[in-house]
Design a protein around this motif. Structure first.
Motif, PDB file in Angstrom:
ATOM      1  N   ARG A   1      -7.895  49.767  46.953  1.00 21.54           N
ATOM      2  CA  ARG A   1      -7.114  49.615  45.723  1.00 21.54           C
ATOM      3  C   ARG A   1      -5.758  48.973  45.949  1.00 21.54           C
ATOM      4  N   ALA A   2      -5.265  49.012  47.182  1.00 21.35           N
ATOM      5  CA  ALA A   2      -3.962  48.423  47.475  1.00 21.35           C
ATOM      6  C   ALA A   2      -3.950  47.985  48.937  1.00 21.35           C
ATOM      7  N   ILE A   3      -3.134  46.965  49.239  1.00 20.40           N
ATOM      8  CA  ILE A   3      -3.080  46.414  50.592  1.00 20.40           C
ATOM      9  C   ILE A   3      -1.628  46.151  50.985  1.00 20.40           C
ATOM     10  N   GLY A   4      -1.417  46.051  52.301  1.00 21.74           N
ATOM     11  CA  GLY A   4      -0.069  45.774  52.778  1.00 21.74           C
ATOM     12  C   GLY A   4      -0.036  45.663  54.288  1.00 21.74           C
ATOM     13  N   ALA A   5       1.140  45.906  54.863  1.00 20.65           N
ATOM     14  CA  ALA A   5       1.331  45.831  56.310  1.00 20.65           C
ATOM     15  C   ALA A   5       2.326  46.900  56.726  1.00 20.65           C
ATOM     16  N   GLY A   6       2.166  47.380  57.961  1.00 21.59           N
ATOM     17  CA  GLY A   6       3.077  48.378  58.496  1.00 21.59           C
ATOM     18  C   GLY A   6       3.597  47.944  59.855  1.00 21.59           C
TER      19      GLY A   6
ATOM     20  N   HIS B   1      -1.701  46.701  60.860  1.00 21.50           N
ATOM     21  CA  HIS B   1      -0.905  47.562  61.730  1.00 21.50           C
ATOM     22  C   HIS B   1      -0.307  46.788  62.907  1.00 21.50           C
ATOM     23  N   ASP B   2       1.006  46.686  62.935  1.00 18.43           N
ATOM     24  CA  ASP B   2       1.736  46.087  64.066  1.00 18.43           C
ATOM     25  C   ASP B   2       1.229  44.695  64.450  1.00 18.43           C
ATOM     26  N   PRO B   3       1.186  43.747  63.517  1.00 23.08           N
ATOM     27  CA  PRO B   3       0.671  42.412  63.868  1.00 23.08           C
ATOM     28  C   PRO B   3       1.704  41.499  64.512  1.00 23.08           C
ATOM     29  N   ASP B   4       2.735  42.061  65.147  1.00 23.42           N
ATOM     30  CA  ASP B   4       3.864  41.290  65.670  1.00 23.42           C
ATOM     31  C   ASP B   4       3.447  40.068  66.485  1.00 23.42           C
ATOM     32  N   ASP B   5       2.493  40.244  67.389  1.00 25.67           N
ATOM     33  CA  ASP B   5       2.117  39.166  68.306  1.00 25.67           C
ATOM     34  C   ASP B   5       0.906  38.366  67.832  1.00 25.67           C
ATOM     35  N   HIS B   6       0.542  38.545  66.572  1.00 25.94           N
ATOM     36  CA  HIS B   6      -0.667  37.902  66.044  1.00 25.94           C
ATOM     37  C   HIS B   6      -0.392  37.252  64.687  1.00 25.94           C
ATOM     38  N   GLU B   7       0.823  36.756  64.517  1.00 22.38           N
ATOM     39  CA  GLU B   7       1.261  36.334  63.195  1.00 22.38           C
ATOM     40  C   GLU B   7       0.363  35.253  62.589  1.00 22.38           C
ATOM     41  N   GLU B   8       0.066  34.215  63.342  1.00 23.29           N
ATOM     42  CA  GLU B   8      -0.722  33.120  62.783  1.00 23.29           C
ATOM     43  C   GLU B   8      -2.095  33.604  62.331  1.00 23.29           C
ATOM     44  N   GLN B   9      -2.775  34.370  63.167  1.00 22.85           N
ATOM     45  CA  GLN B   9      -4.111  34.841  62.809  1.00 22.85           C
ATOM     46  C   GLN B   9      -4.070  35.818  61.637  1.00 22.85           C
ATOM     47  N   VAL B  10      -3.047  36.637  61.596  1.00 20.72           N
ATOM     48  CA  VAL B  10      -2.951  37.622  60.515  1.00 20.72           C
ATOM     49  C   VAL B  10      -2.876  36.947  59.154  1.00 20.72           C
ATOM     50  N   PHE B  11      -2.044  35.936  59.041  1.00 14.61           N
ATOM     51  CA  PHE B  11      -1.908  35.276  57.736  1.00 14.61           C
ATOM     52  C   PHE B  11      -3.094  34.355  57.443  1.00 14.61           C
TER      53      PHE B  11
ATOM     54  N   LEU C   1      -4.714  58.121  50.210  1.00 12.50           N
ATOM     55  CA  LEU C   1      -4.902  58.039  51.652  1.00 12.50           C
ATOM     56  C   LEU C   1      -4.749  56.598  52.109  1.00 12.50           C
ATOM     57  N   SER C   2      -3.948  56.400  53.137  1.00  7.03           N
ATOM     58  CA  SER C   2      -3.822  55.062  53.725  1.00  7.03           C
ATOM     59  C   SER C   2      -4.236  55.111  55.184  1.00  7.03           C
ATOM     60  N   THR C   3      -4.884  54.033  55.625  1.00  7.33           N
ATOM     61  CA  THR C   3      -5.146  53.842  57.037  1.00  7.33           C
ATOM     62  C   THR C   3      -4.829  52.391  57.375  1.00  7.33           C
ATOM     63  N   LYS C   4      -5.080  52.020  58.626  1.00  6.45           N
ATOM     64  CA  LYS C   4      -4.602  50.724  59.085  1.00  6.45           C
ATOM     65  C   LYS C   4      -5.702  49.973  59.824  1.00  6.45           C
ATOM     66  N   VAL C   5      -5.539  48.657  59.905  1.00  3.30           N
ATOM     67  CA  VAL C   5      -6.487  47.798  60.613  1.00  3.30           C
ATOM     68  C   VAL C   5      -5.712  46.911  61.578  1.00  3.30           C
ATOM     69  N   GLY C   6      -6.448  46.416  62.597  1.00  2.00           N
ATOM     70  CA  GLY C   6      -5.825  45.568  63.609  1.00  2.00           C
ATOM     71  C   GLY C   6      -6.164  45.987  65.016  1.00  2.00           C
ATOM     72  N   ARG C   7      -6.481  47.272  65.180  1.00  2.94           N
ATOM     73  CA  ARG C   7      -6.937  47.785  66.466  1.00  2.94           C
ATOM     74  C   ARG C   7      -8.336  48.358  66.279  1.00  2.94           C
ATOM     75  N   VAL C   8      -9.300  47.792  66.959  1.00  2.56           N
ATOM     76  CA  VAL C   8     -10.665  48.311  66.941  1.00  2.56           C
ATOM     77  C   VAL C   8     -10.840  49.196  68.173  1.00  2.56           C
ATOM     78  N   LEU C   9     -11.469  50.349  68.002  1.00  2.09           N
ATOM     79  CA  LEU C   9     -11.671  51.279  69.109  1.00  2.09           C
ATOM     80  C   LEU C   9     -13.020  51.019  69.765  1.00  2.09           C
TER      81      LEU C   9
END
Length: 342
Positions: free
Chosen positions: A179-184, A152-162, A91-99
């Motif tokens: 167990r695993a990490i990445g970006a979408g 998830h979709d960090p296009d406009d947040h590049e500096e903070q993301v890295f 199962l994968s989910t994403k981070v970057g948008r808090v509800l």
């Protein structure tokens, strides 16, 4: 690929590890946006039936995100998977948008989902935001863990993301929380940076490696192959154009340009001349590159899941790819899967 069993039983789906991790994904994955009311309402029973059909078809990789239906996708997938063996699926989910709770009424169609606007999305790629987002996702899922977490979709947040978000994910992985990490993302430039400059296990690239466009071949896929990392491909139908190239078809979530529509129609003429639906060729195309581990397909019903499974297993002769190349619809430089005629 093997031909579907006439009895209705599905052949097993191949699986691969993501990069050097121990997380495995089936070649066909279930994208969880559609069951959360993407563009149109989907009932609880219909959504549950779609997940059940995916499981019956051998799909063991399920992808979701808080963004999808303001958490509805996570809740529905969690409910559908909760009684399955937890070690039996990824199962994968994403981070970057808090509800954030919202009581203003209305719906979420401005963001593409036919659900009540009970929450609003707030971008948050801080370290604390990453941890909070994952905790909230686990609550909605009702599960003890997710296997893969994607920025998830960090296009406009590049500096903070890295600077903040990625190190937080790396810390969660080192602690064994994930167990695993990445970006979408829907672009290749920043995903290539993740592959080159960080220790991600995988990236999810949506819409940029399809029969219609292969921009990911320039840098992304070579970078993944060189680093021993994996690519999950989403948007393989380019928002619908490659599933049904007809007037009114969409491309990248908007009306398809006339030139692309004509090109897709010509592709369909070639594939159908060999008895192959265009969507079958589109679904299988990404597996020509060795870095591709899985293709995500969104489905809102059991019927759509069964169709995707049928197309995935459909025999696909090499002549289909040769026909596309002969008509200058696919470059000779683009890798294609080995044919399967029996």
């Amino acid at each position: 690929m093997t031909r579907p069993d006439p009895s209705g039983a599905c052949p097993p789906l191949p699986s691969r590890a993501l990069g050097r991790s121990d997380v495995r994904v089936t070649a066909l994955g279930f994208g969880g946006a559609a069951v959360a009311g993407l563009y149109q309402d989907v009932g609880e029973e219909e959504a549950a039936a779609a997940v059940d059909a995916a499981w019956a078809a051998g799909v063991r990789y399920f992808d979701t995100a808080p963004h999808y239906g303001l958490g509805l996708s996570e809740r529905r997938l969690g409910e559908a998977l909760r009684d399955r063996p937890r070690d039996g699926f990824t199962l994968s989910t994403k981070v970057g948008r808090v509800l954030v709770p919202h009581d203003g009424g209305g719906d979420d169609l401005a963001h593409g989902f036919a659900v009540p606007a009970t929450h609003r999305r707030r971008w948050d790629f801080s370290a604390d935001g990453v941890r909070r987002s994952l905790e909230d996702s686990l609550t909605r899922l009702g599960l003890d863990r997710v296997d893969l977490v994607l920025l998830h979709d960090p296009d406009d947040h590049e500096e903070q993301v890295f600077r903040e978000a990625y190190p937080a994910l790396e810390d969660l992985r080192s602690q064994g929380v994930v167990r695993a990490i990445g970006a979408g993302m829907n672009q290749t430039r920043m995903l290539t940076r993740f592959l080159d400059d960080t220790d991600v296990d995988a990236v999810l690239c949506a819409g940029r490696y399809t029969l219609l466009e292969q921009g990911a071949l320039d840098t992304l896929l070579p970078a993944a192959e060189a680093a021993g990392k994996s690519v999950v491909v989403g948007g393989v139908f380019n928002s619908g154009l490659l599933a049904d190239p007809s007037p009114g078809a969409t491309y990248d979530y908007a009306a398809a340009p006339a030139g692309l529509l004509r090109r897709a129609v010509r592709m369909r003429e070639v594939t159908e001349s060999w008895g192959v639906p265009l969507r079958a060729a589109a679904l299988r195309f990404p597996f020509g590159h060795p870095a591709v581990a899985s293709v995500l397909v969104g489905a809102r019903s059991a019927a759509q899941v069964r169709d995707a499974t049928e197309q995935f297993h459909r025999p696909l002769p090499d002549a289909v790819w040769e026909g596309l190349r002969t008509r200058s619809l696919l470059s000779g430089e683009v890798p294609v899967p080995a044919g399967s005629e029996s």
